[in-house]
Motif scaffolding. Structure first.
Motif, PDB file in Angstrom:
ATOM      1  N   GLN A  73       0.761  -1.235  -0.136  1.00  0.00           N
ATOM      2  CA  GLN A  73      -0.135   0.155  -0.005  1.00  0.00           C
ATOM      3  C   GLN A  73       0.832   1.207   0.128  1.00  0.00           C
ATOM      4  O   GLN A  73       0.690   2.155  -0.517  1.00  0.00           O
ATOM      5  N   LEU A  74       2.058   1.297   0.783  1.00  0.00           N
ATOM      6  CA  LEU A  74       2.857   2.343   0.868  1.00  0.00           C
ATOM      7  C   LEU A  74       3.301   2.611  -0.744  1.00  0.00           C
ATOM      8  O   LEU A  74       3.572   3.888  -1.216  1.00  0.00           O
ATOM      9  N   ALA A  75       3.797   1.690  -1.292  1.00  0.00           N
ATOM     10  CA  ALA A  75       4.130   1.643  -2.950  1.00  0.00           C
ATOM     11  C   ALA A  75       3.375   2.239  -3.664  1.00  0.00           C
ATOM     12  O   ALA A  75       3.462   3.080  -4.586  1.00  0.00           O
ATOM     13  N   ALA A  76       1.940   1.808  -3.544  1.00  0.00           N
ATOM     14  CA  ALA A  76       0.803   2.236  -4.160  1.00  0.00           C
ATOM     15  C   ALA A  76       0.621   3.655  -4.194  1.00  0.00           C
ATOM     16  O   ALA A  76       0.284   4.489  -5.109  1.00  0.00           O
ATOM     17  N   ILE A  77       0.533   4.044  -2.879  1.00  0.00           N
ATOM     18  CA  ILE A  77       0.187   5.355  -2.410  1.00  0.00           C
ATOM     19  C   ILE A  77       1.387   6.308  -3.329  1.00  0.00           C
ATOM     20  O   ILE A  77       0.963   7.301  -3.747  1.00  0.00           O
ATOM     21  N   GLN A  78       2.517   6.017  -3.111  1.00  0.00           N
ATOM     22  CA  GLN A  78       3.865   6.592  -3.736  1.00  0.00           C
ATOM     23  C   GLN A  78       3.410   6.888  -4.805  1.00  0.00           C
ATOM     24  O   GLN A  78       3.939   8.112  -5.526  1.00  0.00           O
ATOM     25  N   GLN A  79       2.831   5.951  -5.722  1.00  0.00           N
ATOM     26  CA  GLN A  79       2.724   5.831  -7.073  1.00  0.00           C
ATOM     27  C   GLN A  79       1.529   6.660  -7.649  1.00  0.00           C
ATOM     28  O   GLN A  79       1.257   7.044  -8.665  1.00  0.00           O
ATOM     29  N   GLY A  80       0.817   7.059  -6.578  1.00  0.00           N
ATOM     30  CA  GLY A  80      -0.484   8.173  -6.695  1.00  0.00           C
ATOM     31  C   GLY A  80      -1.696   7.438  -6.912  1.00  0.00           C
ATOM     32  O   GLY A  80      -2.788   8.077  -7.148  1.00  0.00           O
ATOM     33  N   GLN A  81      -1.716   5.974  -6.603  1.00  0.00           N
ATOM     34  CA  GLN A  81      -3.074   5.374  -6.656  1.00  0.00           C
ATOM     35  C   GLN A  81      -2.977   4.144  -5.656  1.00  0.00           C
ATOM     36  O   GLN A  81      -2.409   3.293  -5.778  1.00  0.00           O
ATOM     37  N   ALA A  82      -4.025   4.472  -4.512  1.00  0.00           N
ATOM     38  CA  ALA A  82      -3.899   3.465  -3.537  1.00  0.00           C
ATOM     39  C   ALA A  82      -4.527   2.194  -4.075  1.00  0.00           C
ATOM     40  O   ALA A  82      -5.332   2.360  -5.056  1.00  0.00           O
ATOM     41  N   ALA A  83      -4.125   1.046  -3.422  1.00  0.00           N
ATOM     42  CA  ALA A  83      -4.765  -0.253  -3.910  1.00  0.00           C
ATOM     43  C   ALA A  83      -5.538  -0.727  -2.850  1.00  0.00           C
ATOM     44  O   ALA A  83      -5.885  -0.165  -1.634  1.00  0.00           O
ATOM     45  N   SER A  84      -6.380  -1.777  -3.393  1.00  0.00           N
ATOM     46  CA  SER A  84      -7.511  -2.401  -2.200  1.00  0.00           C
ATOM     47  C   SER A  84      -6.812  -3.335  -1.466  1.00  0.00           C
ATOM     48  O   SER A  84      -5.657  -3.655  -1.621  1.00  0.00           O
ATOM     49  N   LEU A  85      -7.484  -3.485  -0.323  1.00  0.00           N
ATOM     50  CA  LEU A  85      -7.178  -4.527   0.446  1.00  0.00           C
ATOM     51  C   LEU A  85      -6.666  -5.945  -0.253  1.00  0.00           C
ATOM     52  O   LEU A  85      -5.842  -6.606   0.139  1.00  0.00           O
TER      53      LEU A  85
END
Length: 222
Positions: A73-85
């Motif tokens: 999730q940290l990596a996804a947020i860093q890339q600009g789009q949060a991931a799902s659980l």
């Protein structure tokens, strides 16, 4: 400067908190459920420390999956789009065995350092803490990931160490306040535990964000 890194940590935390809690809280409450069902992992009876091995084993198996989901999730947020659980858990499960081995090696090194006057253990954690991130995000094996973490953190090792200590102080302060508050509101009950976790879980991820921020600075020029 450390002040700049801490500012970035709290900014990342503020804007990504809901997405981060999306993956943190489910595992937090699974862990609570295990302890309610099987008992606390450590108990003190008549000044004797007793280890509840079934609980400890289940929590140890759960931790790499929870940590991997948080890293995803940290990596996804860093890339600009949060991931799902679901996406975060799926990514974590692919590396769960490697993460378990990584944390076993990391925990052993830190434990030895803590025995040697505490500070060496914190220093070793600062130097090796990027290992799980390297396993997840760069697909390295645990030993190579820890080696790379030790090498990459050399330049910023004292900033990382001080940052961990500062944020650990924040986490400890909130934990103590939360324990007192939950005790007043609900006493020794599952409701008190839930209140305590809802307060402490959000701040508990600050150190993970700090480590990820240094990882990003050193490896992606973020």
């Amino acid at each position: 400067m450390l002040a700049d890194r801490l500012t970035e940590v709290f900014r990342f935390w503020r804007f990504g908190l809901l997405s981060l809690l999306l993956v943190v809280l489910p595992f937090t409450f699974i862990g609570l459920g295990i302890q309610i069902a099987l008992g606390a992992p450590l108990q003190v009876e008549e000044d004797v420390l007793l280890i509840n091995w079934p609980t400890l084993a289940l929590l140890a198996l759960l931790y790499p999956i929870a940590s991997g989901a948080l890293i995803a999730q940290l990596a996804a947020i860093q890339q600009g789009q949060a991931a799902s659980l679901t996406q975060c858990v799926a990514a974590s499960l692919r590396y769960a065995t490697l993460l378990l081995f990584t944390y076993a090696l990391l925990g052993s090194a830190v434990y030895i350092g803590l025995i040697a006057l505490v500070l060496p253990g914190i220093w070793l954690y600062a130097r090796l803490s990027q290992g799980p991130f390297i396993v997840m995000l760069e697909q390295q094996n645990p030993i190579e990931a820890l080696r790379l973490s030790f090498a990459r953190t050399e330049k910023y090792q004292w900033q990382i160490l001080l940052g961990i200590m500062v944020l650990a102080g924040v986490v400890l302060f909130v934990t103590l306040i939360s324990a007192s508050l939950s005790q007043v509101v609900a006493g020794e009950s599952p409701l008190g535990d839930v209140i305590h976790l809802l307060i402490t879980a959000p701040v508990g991820i600050l150190i993970d964000i700090l480590i990820f921020r240094f990882y990003s600075l050193q490896n992606t020029n973020a």
